[in-house]
Design a protein around this motif. Structure first.
Motif, PDB file in Angstrom:
ATOM      1  N   PRO A 288       0.802  -1.231   0.000  1.00  0.00           N
ATOM      2  CA  PRO A 288       0.000   0.000   0.000  1.00  0.00           C
ATOM      3  C   PRO A 288       0.832   1.277   0.000  1.00  0.00           C
ATOM      4  O   PRO A 288       0.325   2.342  -0.350  1.00  0.00           O
ATOM      5  CB  PRO A 288      -0.812  -0.119   1.299  1.00  0.00           C
ATOM      6  N   LEU A 289       2.111   1.177   0.383  1.00  0.00           N
ATOM      7  CA  LEU A 289       3.003   2.336   0.360  1.00  0.00           C
ATOM      8  C   LEU A 289       3.540   2.622  -1.036  1.00  0.00           C
ATOM      9  O   LEU A 289       4.147   3.677  -1.251  1.00  0.00           O
ATOM     10  CB  LEU A 289       4.184   2.114   1.306  1.00  0.00           C
ATOM     11  N   GLY A 290       3.350   1.690  -1.976  1.00  0.00           N
ATOM     12  CA  GLY A 290       3.932   1.814  -3.303  1.00  0.00           C
ATOM     13  C   GLY A 290       5.215   1.011  -3.396  1.00  0.00           C
ATOM     14  O   GLY A 290       5.571   0.247  -2.494  1.00  0.00           O
ATOM     15  N   ALA A 291       5.933   1.188  -4.483  1.00  0.00           N
ATOM     16  CA  ALA A 291       7.165   0.425  -4.726  1.00  0.00           C
ATOM     17  C   ALA A 291       8.326   1.030  -3.940  1.00  0.00           C
ATOM     18  O   ALA A 291       9.313   1.524  -4.500  1.00  0.00           O
ATOM     19  CB  ALA A 291       7.471   0.379  -6.215  1.00  0.00           C
ATOM     20  N   VAL A 292       8.220   0.962  -2.625  1.00  0.00           N
ATOM     21  CA  VAL A 292       9.220   1.599  -1.766  1.00  0.00           C
ATOM     22  C   VAL A 292      10.467   0.728  -1.643  1.00  0.00           C
ATOM     23  O   VAL A 292      10.441  -0.479  -1.884  1.00  0.00           O
ATOM     24  CB  VAL A 292       8.645   1.875  -0.366  1.00  0.00           C
ATOM     25  N   GLY A 293      11.555   1.362  -1.241  1.00  0.00           N
ATOM     26  CA  GLY A 293      12.794   0.663  -0.994  1.00  0.00           C
ATOM     27  C   GLY A 293      12.914   0.235   0.450  1.00  0.00           C
ATOM     28  O   GLY A 293      12.029   0.493   1.281  1.00  0.00           O
ATOM     29  N   PRO A 294      14.018  -0.405   0.796  1.00  0.00           N
ATOM     30  CA  PRO A 294      14.165  -0.959   2.143  1.00  0.00           C
ATOM     31  C   PRO A 294      14.173   0.086   3.253  1.00  0.00           C
ATOM     32  O   PRO A 294      13.692  -0.187   4.356  1.00  0.00           O
ATOM     33  CB  PRO A 294      15.499  -1.715   2.072  1.00  0.00           C
ATOM     34  N   ALA A 295      14.694   1.277   2.996  1.00  0.00           N
ATOM     35  CA  ALA A 295      14.795   2.276   4.061  1.00  0.00           C
ATOM     36  C   ALA A 295      13.419   2.641   4.610  1.00  0.00           C
ATOM     37  O   ALA A 295      13.244   2.812   5.823  1.00  0.00           O
ATOM     38  CB  ALA A 295      15.513   3.522   3.564  1.00  0.00           C
ATOM     39  N   VAL A 296      12.434   2.755   3.720  1.00  0.00           N
ATOM     40  CA  VAL A 296      11.084   3.110   4.156  1.00  0.00           C
ATOM     41  C   VAL A 296      10.489   1.992   5.010  1.00  0.00           C
ATOM     42  O   VAL A 296       9.858   2.249   6.044  1.00  0.00           O
ATOM     43  CB  VAL A 296      10.182   3.399   2.943  1.00  0.00           C
ATOM     44  N   VAL A 297      10.692   0.755   4.593  1.00  0.00           N
ATOM     45  CA  VAL A 297      10.142  -0.374   5.338  1.00  0.00           C
ATOM     46  C   VAL A 297      10.860  -0.547   6.676  1.00  0.00           C
ATOM     47  O   VAL A 297      10.229  -0.823   7.705  1.00  0.00           O
ATOM     48  CB  VAL A 297      10.221  -1.658   4.489  1.00  0.00           C
ATOM     49  N   GLU A 298      12.172  -0.378   6.696  1.00  0.00           N
ATOM     50  CA  GLU A 298      12.902  -0.463   7.968  1.00  0.00           C
ATOM     51  C   GLU A 298      12.356   0.559   8.959  1.00  0.00           C
ATOM     52  O   GLU A 298      12.178   0.258  10.146  1.00  0.00           O
ATOM     53  CB  GLU A 298      14.390  -0.216   7.728  1.00  0.00           C
ATOM     54  N   ALA A 299      12.091   1.759   8.475  1.00  0.00           N
ATOM     55  CA  ALA A 299      11.589   2.810   9.363  1.00  0.00           C
ATOM     56  C   ALA A 299      10.157   2.544   9.794  1.00  0.00           C
ATOM     57  O   ALA A 299       9.807   2.711  10.967  1.00  0.00           O
ATOM     58  CB  ALA A 299      11.681   4.162   8.655  1.00  0.00           C
ATOM     59  N   THR A 300       9.319   2.115   8.875  1.00  0.00           N
ATOM     60  CA  THR A 300       7.890   1.973   9.145  1.00  0.00           C
ATOM     61  C   THR A 300       7.577   0.711   9.936  1.00  0.00           C
ATOM     62  O   THR A 300       6.773   0.736  10.875  1.00  0.00           O
ATOM     63  CB  THR A 300       7.106   1.967   7.817  1.00  0.00           C
ATOM     64  N   PHE A 301       8.196  -0.406   9.559  1.00  0.00           N
ATOM     65  CA  PHE A 301       7.951  -1.666  10.270  1.00  0.00           C
ATOM     66  C   PHE A 301       8.689  -1.682  11.608  1.00  0.00           C
ATOM     67  O   PHE A 301       8.310  -2.408  12.502  1.00  0.00           O
ATOM     68  CB  PHE A 301       8.379  -2.852   9.418  1.00  0.00           C
ATOM     69  N   TYR A 302       9.786  -0.968  11.692  1.00  0.00           N
ATOM     70  CA  TYR A 302      10.474  -0.607  12.940  1.00  0.00           C
ATOM     71  C   TYR A 302      11.393  -1.646  13.554  1.00  0.00           C
ATOM     72  O   TYR A 302      12.447  -1.303  14.060  1.00  0.00           O
ATOM     73  CB  TYR A 302       9.442  -0.162  13.991  1.00  0.00           C
ATOM     74  N   ASN A 303      11.048  -2.926  13.526  1.00  0.00           N
ATOM     75  CA  ASN A 303      11.788  -3.851  14.375  1.00  0.00           C
ATOM     76  C   ASN A 303      12.497  -4.988  13.656  1.00  0.00           C
ATOM     77  O   ASN A 303      13.025  -5.890  14.301  1.00  0.00           O
ATOM     78  CB  ASN A 303      10.856  -4.447  15.444  1.00  0.00           C
ATOM     79  N   PHE A 304      12.517  -4.966  12.319  1.00  0.00           N
ATOM     80  CA  PHE A 304      13.159  -6.038  11.577  1.00  0.00           C
ATOM     81  C   PHE A 304      14.651  -5.765  11.385  1.00  0.00           C
ATOM     82  O   PHE A 304      15.089  -4.609  11.355  1.00  0.00           O
ATOM     83  CB  PHE A 304      12.500  -6.223  10.209  1.00  0.00           C
ATOM     84  N   ALA A 305      15.400  -6.844  11.217  1.00  0.00           N
ATOM     85  CA  ALA A 305      16.824  -6.710  10.918  1.00  0.00           C
ATOM     86  C   ALA A 305      16.972  -6.081   9.534  1.00  0.00           C
ATOM     87  O   ALA A 305      16.385  -6.579   8.566  1.00  0.00           O
ATOM     88  CB  ALA A 305      17.506  -8.067  10.958  1.00  0.00           C
ATOM     89  N   PRO A 306      17.740  -5.011   9.402  1.00  0.00           N
ATOM     90  CA  PRO A 306      17.864  -4.346   8.101  1.00  0.00           C
ATOM     91  C   PRO A 306      18.307  -5.281   6.980  1.00  0.00           C
ATOM     92  O   PRO A 306      17.817  -5.166   5.849  1.00  0.00           O
ATOM     93  CB  PRO A 306      18.912  -3.257   8.371  1.00  0.00           C
ATOM     94  N   ASP A 307      19.208  -6.204   7.261  1.00  0.00           N
ATOM     95  CA  ASP A 307      19.682  -7.101   6.206  1.00  0.00           C
ATOM     96  C   ASP A 307      18.554  -7.938   5.618  1.00  0.00           C
ATOM     97  O   ASP A 307      18.532  -8.205   4.418  1.00  0.00           O
ATOM     98  CB  ASP A 307      20.769  -8.036   6.748  1.00  0.00           C
ATOM     99  N   ARG A 308      17.615  -8.348   6.473  1.00  0.00           N
ATOM    100  CA  ARG A 308      16.498  -9.145   5.970  1.00  0.00           C
ATOM    101  C   ARG A 308      15.621  -8.312   5.039  1.00  0.00           C
ATOM    102  O   ARG A 308      15.184  -8.798   3.992  1.00  0.00           O
ATOM    103  CB  ARG A 308      15.668  -9.696   7.127  1.00  0.00           C
TER     104      ARG A 308
END
Length: 290
Positions: free
Chosen positions: A58-78
């Protein structure tokens, strides 16, 4: 209680009760075979690519930085192993459609198997209508994932289970965004939140978090040390008195922030939601849905 639920404590309790009832309905999109098959049909490589792409779609074709910030608690490498590569296999629109299709099929099968009649239109439609009203009325300021999910393409009017899942998922992300805000305000990082959650359950080792959230023993110990320095954990890795207060405050703030979605509910509507969602929730739980 008056005709409208306007007492803060009652609203917070309702918000927590509804979260517990709605969470299994939402999570069929992660754990059910129907959902996994629908997401896999998009061509995503592995479970986690499908997870991040479908939830972030729903956020669009976002990159990892947006998901790391929004989802908050996942390991960045994953996250970075999944995005942005996922968008070379399917578009966000295709991912959203697959997620809705899989979740709806999973709910239909679970209810048929475990709670026949729980999706009777005469009973379910008023609940869906009220939940949609709550999602529409919930404040979106500072809640990016909620705002995006609420704006996702609407299921067909006659698709009551699809509409149920969409409304429940929007409200779940509303609560989740509020929880992240509470963690930030109280100074708990995303990775520390897992260690704190484990301590709340009396656990001091990574356990399931090693696989589900990519914790090594070294990172777990590092996060424990950080929380010890803050006075939140003791030497054994268990919550101190300060930690117990922090945990309770996190939950209380999360409930209060989530309760803003339910301010317009009457007592009768709140009772209806609790009553009708209970068998749906029981049927949707992974161990029940089989």
């Amino acid at each position: 209680m008056t005709a409208t639920m306007d007492e803060p404590d009652e609203l917070s309790t309702l918000a927590r009760d509804l979260h517990r009832l709605m969470e299994p309905i939402h999570t069929v999109s992660y754990f059910s075979p129907e959902s996994r098959d629908a997401i896999a049909a998009c061509g995503f490589k592995g479970y986690w690519m499908g997870y991040f792409a479908a939830r972030a779609a729903p956020l669009g074709a976002v990159g990892p930085a947006v998901v790391e910030a929004t989802f908050y608690n996942f390991a960045p490498d994953r996250v970075r192993r999944a995005l942005p590569d996922a968008w070379t296999f399917a578009t966000p629109e295709e991912a959203m459609a697959a997620r809705l299709t899989g979740a709806t099929a999973a709910l239909r099968r679970a209810i048929t198997d475990r709670s026949p009649g729980a999706d009777d239109a005469a009973v379910l439609e008023p609940v869906v209508t009220v939940l949609e009203r709550c999602a529409d009325a919930a404040p979106s300021e500072g809640r990016v994932l909620f705002a995006a999910q609420r704006s996702a393409p609407a299921p067909a009017e006659a698709d009551l289970l699809g509409r149920l899942w969409q409304a429940v998922t929007s409200l779940r992300e509303h609560r989740g965004d509020g929880h992240v805000a509470a963690l930030l305000t109280l100074g708990v990082s995303g990775r520390e939140s897992h260690v704190l959650a484990a301590a709340r359950r009396g656990r001091t080792e990574p356990g399931m978090y090693a696989a589900l959230r990519d914790f090594t023993d070294e990172e777990w110990a590092l996060r424990q040390d950080s929380l010890r320095d803050q006075g939140v954990l003791d030497e054994a890795g268990k919550a101190t008195q300060m930690g117990a207060v922090l945990i309770e405050e996190l939950e209380a703030v999360t409930d209060r922030r989530a309760s803003t979605a339910y301010e317009s509910l009457t007592d009768d509507e709140a009772a209806m939601l609790r009553s009708v969602l209970a068998p749906l929730s029981a049927a949707a739980k992974p161990e029940a849905a089989g």
